[in-house]
Design an enzyme around this catalytic site. Structure first.
Site, PDB file in Angstrom:
ATOM      1  N   THR A 122      36.820  43.913  38.423  1.00 20.01           N
ATOM      2  CA  THR A 122      37.668  42.780  38.666  1.00 20.01           C
ATOM      3  C   THR A 122      37.086  41.518  38.284  1.00 20.01           C
ATOM      4  OG1 THR A 122      39.593  41.974  39.565  1.00 20.01           O
ATOM      5  CG2 THR A 122      37.824  42.588  40.803  1.00 20.01           C
TER       6      THR A 122
ATOM      7  N   ASP B  93      29.412  43.158  36.038  1.00 26.09           N
ATOM      8  CA  ASP B  93      29.899  43.755  34.832  1.00 26.09           C
ATOM      9  C   ASP B  93      29.595  42.797  33.711  1.00 26.09           C
ATOM     10  OD1 ASP B  93      31.083  45.981  33.444  1.00 26.09           O
ATOM     11  OD2 ASP B  93      32.349  44.340  32.873  1.00 26.09           O
TER      12      ASP B  93
ATOM     13  N   SER C  57      38.040  33.547  39.972  1.00 26.40           N
ATOM     14  CA  SER C  57      37.523  32.174  40.139  1.00 26.40           C
ATOM     15  C   SER C  57      37.535  31.882  41.602  1.00 26.40           C
ATOM     16  CB  SER C  57      37.819  31.221  39.277  1.00 26.40           C
ATOM     17  OG  SER C  57      39.347  31.147  39.393  1.00 26.40           O
TER      18      SER C  57
ATOM     19  N   ARG D 161      50.150  40.373  34.479  1.00 23.57           N
ATOM     20  CA  ARG D 161      50.410  40.760  33.122  1.00 23.57           C
ATOM     21  C   ARG D 161      51.671  41.360  32.986  1.00 23.57           C
ATOM     22  NH1 ARG D 161      45.122  42.358  33.854  1.00 23.57           N
ATOM     23  NH2 ARG D 161      43.649  40.617  33.786  1.00 23.57           N
TER      24      ARG D 161
ATOM     25  N   TYR E 184      30.573  39.641  25.594  1.00 19.26           N
ATOM     26  CA  TYR E 184      31.153  38.225  26.444  1.00 19.26           C
ATOM     27  C   TYR E 184      30.223  36.956  25.833  1.00 19.26           C
ATOM     28  CZ  TYR E 184      33.078  42.193  29.083  1.00 19.26           C
ATOM     29  OH  TYR E 184      33.919  43.192  29.298  1.00 19.26           O
TER      30      TYR E 184
ATOM     31  N   HIS F 266      30.293  49.693  24.459  1.00 18.70           N
ATOM     32  CA  HIS F 266      31.615  49.034  24.688  1.00 18.70           C
ATOM     33  C   HIS F 266      32.936  49.636  24.126  1.00 18.70           C
ATOM     34  CE1 HIS F 266      32.827  45.068  25.995  1.00 18.70           C
ATOM     35  NE2 HIS F 266      33.809  45.712  26.148  1.00 18.70           N
TER      36      HIS F 266
HETATM   37  N1  LIG Z   1      35.228  47.481  28.874  1.00 18.65           N
HETATM   38  C1  LIG Z   1      36.130  47.024  28.447  1.00 18.65           C
HETATM   39  O1  LIG Z   1      36.632  46.848  27.237  1.00 18.65           O
HETATM   40  C2  LIG Z   1      36.670  45.556  29.188  1.00 18.65           C
HETATM   41  C3  LIG Z   1      36.119  45.357  30.452  1.00 18.65           C
HETATM   42  N2  LIG Z   1      36.823  44.339  31.191  1.00 18.65           N
HETATM   43  C4  LIG Z   1      35.818  43.965  32.424  1.00 18.65           C
HETATM   44  O2  LIG Z   1      36.756  43.826  33.643  1.00 18.65           O
HETATM   45  C5  LIG Z   1      36.664  42.591  34.165  1.00 18.65           C
HETATM   46  C6  LIG Z   1      37.961  42.272  34.743  1.00 18.65           C
HETATM   47  O3  LIG Z   1      38.898  42.372  33.815  1.00 18.65           O
HETATM   48  P1  LIG Z   1      40.474  41.838  34.088  1.00 18.65           P
HETATM   49  O4  LIG Z   1      41.450  42.453  33.138  1.00 18.65           O
HETATM   50  O5  LIG Z   1      40.308  40.353  34.107  1.00 18.65           O
HETATM   51  O6  LIG Z   1      40.615  42.321  35.572  1.00 18.65           O
HETATM   52  P2  LIG Z   1      42.040  42.334  36.528  1.00 18.65           P
HETATM   53  O7  LIG Z   1      43.029  43.121  35.925  1.00 18.65           O
HETATM   54  O8  LIG Z   1      41.531  42.809  37.754  1.00 18.65           O
HETATM   55  O9  LIG Z   1      42.524  40.791  36.572  1.00 18.65           O
HETATM   56  C7  LIG Z   1      41.868  40.103  37.061  1.00 18.65           C
HETATM   57  C8  LIG Z   1      42.727  38.561  37.224  1.00 18.65           C
HETATM   58  O10 LIG Z   1      43.673  38.858  38.135  1.00 18.65           O
HETATM   59  C9  LIG Z   1      44.070  37.884  38.979  1.00 18.65           C
HETATM   60  N3  LIG Z   1      43.716  38.053  40.273  1.00 18.65           N
HETATM   61  C10 LIG Z   1      42.602  38.537  40.735  1.00 18.65           C
HETATM   62  N4  LIG Z   1      42.503  38.996  42.012  1.00 18.65           N
HETATM   63  C11 LIG Z   1      43.625  38.669  42.469  1.00 18.65           C
HETATM   64  C12 LIG Z   1      44.716  38.524  43.681  1.00 18.65           C
HETATM   65  N5  LIG Z   1      43.931  39.000  44.793  1.00 18.65           N
HETATM   66  N6  LIG Z   1      45.869  38.267  43.702  1.00 18.65           N
HETATM   67  C13 LIG Z   1      46.297  37.801  42.466  1.00 18.65           C
HETATM   68  N7  LIG Z   1      45.650  37.747  41.357  1.00 18.65           N
HETATM   69  C14 LIG Z   1      44.409  38.144  41.438  1.00 18.65           C
HETATM   70  C15 LIG Z   1      43.154  36.668  38.579  1.00 18.65           C
HETATM   71  O11 LIG Z   1      43.841  35.919  37.564  1.00 18.65           O
HETATM   72  C16 LIG Z   1      41.894  37.464  37.765  1.00 18.65           C
HETATM   73  O12 LIG Z   1      41.690  36.696  36.656  1.00 18.65           O
HETATM   74  C17 LIG Z   1      36.250  41.558  32.791  1.00 18.65           C
HETATM   75  O13 LIG Z   1      35.612  40.336  33.377  1.00 18.65           O
HETATM   76  C18 LIG Z   1      35.433  42.490  32.198  1.00 18.65           C
HETATM   77  O14 LIG Z   1      34.117  42.452  32.828  1.00 18.65           O
HETATM   78  C19 LIG Z   1      37.867  43.775  30.965  1.00 18.65           C
HETATM   79  C20 LIG Z   1      38.737  43.956  29.941  1.00 18.65           C
HETATM   80  C21 LIG Z   1      38.208  45.119  28.817  1.00 18.65           C
HETATM   81  O1  LIG Z   2      35.504  43.940  27.707  1.00 14.24           O
HETATM   82  C1  LIG Z   2      36.537  43.460  27.163  1.00 14.24           C
HETATM   83  C2  LIG Z   2      36.997  43.268  25.829  1.00 14.24           C
HETATM   84  C3  LIG Z   2      38.101  42.450  25.593  1.00 14.24           C
HETATM   85  C4  LIG Z   2      39.104  42.933  24.775  1.00 14.24           C
HETATM   86  N1  LIG Z   2      40.009  41.965  24.698  1.00 14.24           N
HETATM   87  C5  LIG Z   2      39.708  40.852  25.402  1.00 14.24           C
HETATM   88  C6  LIG Z   2      40.073  39.598  25.593  1.00 14.24           C
HETATM   89  C7  LIG Z   2      39.612  38.562  26.204  1.00 14.24           C
HETATM   90  C8  LIG Z   2      38.069  39.064  26.723  1.00 14.24           C
HETATM   91  C9  LIG Z   2      37.743  40.200  26.449  1.00 14.24           C
HETATM   92  C10 LIG Z   2      38.251  41.117  25.897  1.00 14.24           C
END
Ligand SMILES: NC(=O)C1=CN([C@@H]2O[C@H](COP(=O)(O)OP(=O)(O)OC[C@H]3O[C@@H](n4cnc5c(N)ncnc54)[C@H](O)[C@@H]3O)[C@@H](O)[C@H]2O)C=CC1
Ligand SMILES: O=CCc1c[nH]c2ccccc12
Length: 291
Positions: A244, A47, A247, A200, A52, A109
């Site tokens: 999700t 994704d 790292s 969070r 980004y 987006h």
């Molecule tokens: N369309 C949009 O506006 C958005 C899209 N995204 C997409 O979604 C992706 C994921 O978003 P996130 O909010 O980071 O996803 P998420 O809510 O799944 O959080 C991921 C975080 O959770 C923690 N985590 C992951 N696996 C875990 C486990 N097994 N146990 C405990 N903690 C764990 C890690 O710290 C990781 O950084 C982004 O990289 C992006 O590609 C994210 C935000 C906005």
């Molecule tokens: O796709 C996610 C967009 C976004 C919204 N808030 C944040 C903060 C940090 C990284 C990406 C984003």
């Protein structure tokens, strides 16, 4: 081990249920090693997004994996258009950075940049042109609210295949109207931010329910089940794609392994959603949702 379960879109294309995200922790950073690790460990759905600012290093990770294009599912998202630029032209720049000649899924987006210019319908027509030109196998939206989706559905020649939104128990109630409208049109929800209750909003009202479900699933399975897998399984049982990121290779494996976790019961799903309804917590896109 790699993902096997797929979700079928309203255009007939199939999507691997689990996507590795390159926003959030990788936002503006070099994504190559993380993407390579995700692919090496079994994730085929990546994704990305113009926003980004790392599509080039996502592309480098894809190339380094040595996987053939047809074995991968690549997503990117339209951020904004320069004056006079078409959606097709913008996607062509992304394709060059990604090192591919099509994406599997292209999303708007966020509706706000187009709305600010009074051009939401026009942007969707541009998405349709990119799709018809073969640059994107499927097209969809992200962070669309009911009013945004209704606006583009009016006059659309291609119904969006996906709406990527924040989805976890603390936004479940708020997500109902847009998910219900999406379902009426066969639009699949892709979820991001799914781990929010665990990372969070620690200490929130869903914690105890997640823990009780985790213990029951672990007893039933006879193998470890994590709290993270409880949330991921709940999203999967909603029929949504899971986006999700991590790292840690162990967490990639754990996420993939969610396929093998037994289902939550209807009572457990109800308990999780009831607990989720006690707290509203949105991690992203406050500018769109105004909360
Ligand atoms: N369309 C949009 O506006 C958005 C899209 N995204 C997409 O979604 C992706 C994921 O978003 P996130 O909010 O980071 O996803 P998420 O809510 O799944 O959080 C991921 C975080 O959770 C923690 N985590 C992951 N696996 C875990 C486990 N097994 N146990 C405990 N903690 C764990 C890690 O710290 C990781 O950084 C982004 O990289 C992006 O590609 C994210 C935000 C906005
Ligand atoms: O796709 C996610 C967009 C976004 C919204 N808030 C944040 C903060 C940090 C990284 C990406 C984003």
């Amino acid at each position: 081990m790699s993902t096997t379960h797929t979700i079928t879109l309203n255009d007939g294309n199939r999507v691997p249920w689990l996507a590795f995200g390159t926003g959030t922790a990788l936002y503006g950073k070099n994504a190559t090693d993380s993407v390579r690790a995700a692919i090496d460990n079994g994730i085929t759905h990546l994704d990305g997004a113009q926003l980004y600012n790392n599509e080039d290093t996502l592309g480098a990770g894809i190339k380094a994996s040595g996987k053939s294009r047809s074995d991968l599912y690549i997503v990117t998202k339209l951020n904004k258009l320069d004056p006079g630029q078409t959606v097709k032209e913008s996607l062509a720049i992304s394709l060059k950075k990604l090192g591919v000649d099509y994406v599997d899924l292209f999303l708007i987006h966020n509706p706000l940049p187009a709305i600010k210019e009074g051009k939401l319908k026009e942007w969707w027509q541009g998405m349709e042109e990119a799709h018809n030109g073969g640059l994107a196998k499927s097209i969809g939206v992200s962070n669309f609210r009911v009013e945004d989706l209704k606006e583009i559905l009016d006059g659309a020649n291609v119904i969006p295949a996906v709406n990527q939104i924040e989805l976890h128990p603390y936004v479940w109630k708020a997500a109902q109207p847009i998910m219900n409208l999406g379902r009426e049109h066969g639009i699949v929800t892709a979820s991001y931010g799914g781990q929010t209750p665990l990372v969070r909003a620690v200490g929130g009202p869903a914690d105890r329910v997640i823990s009780t479900i985790r213990e029951r699933l672990e007893r039933t399975r006879g193998k470890p089940v994590s709290s993270s897998q409880v949330l991921t399984k709940w999203i999967l049982q909603k029929g949504a794609i899971v986006v999700t990121t991590t790292s840690k290779v162990s967490r990639i494996k754990e996420a993939i392994d969610t396929e093998n976790v037994p289902d939550l019961t209807p009572e457990e799903i109800h308990a999780l959603e009831a607990a989720g309804s006690l707290l509203h917590k949105r991690a992203y896109m406050a500018e769109v949702f105004g909360e």
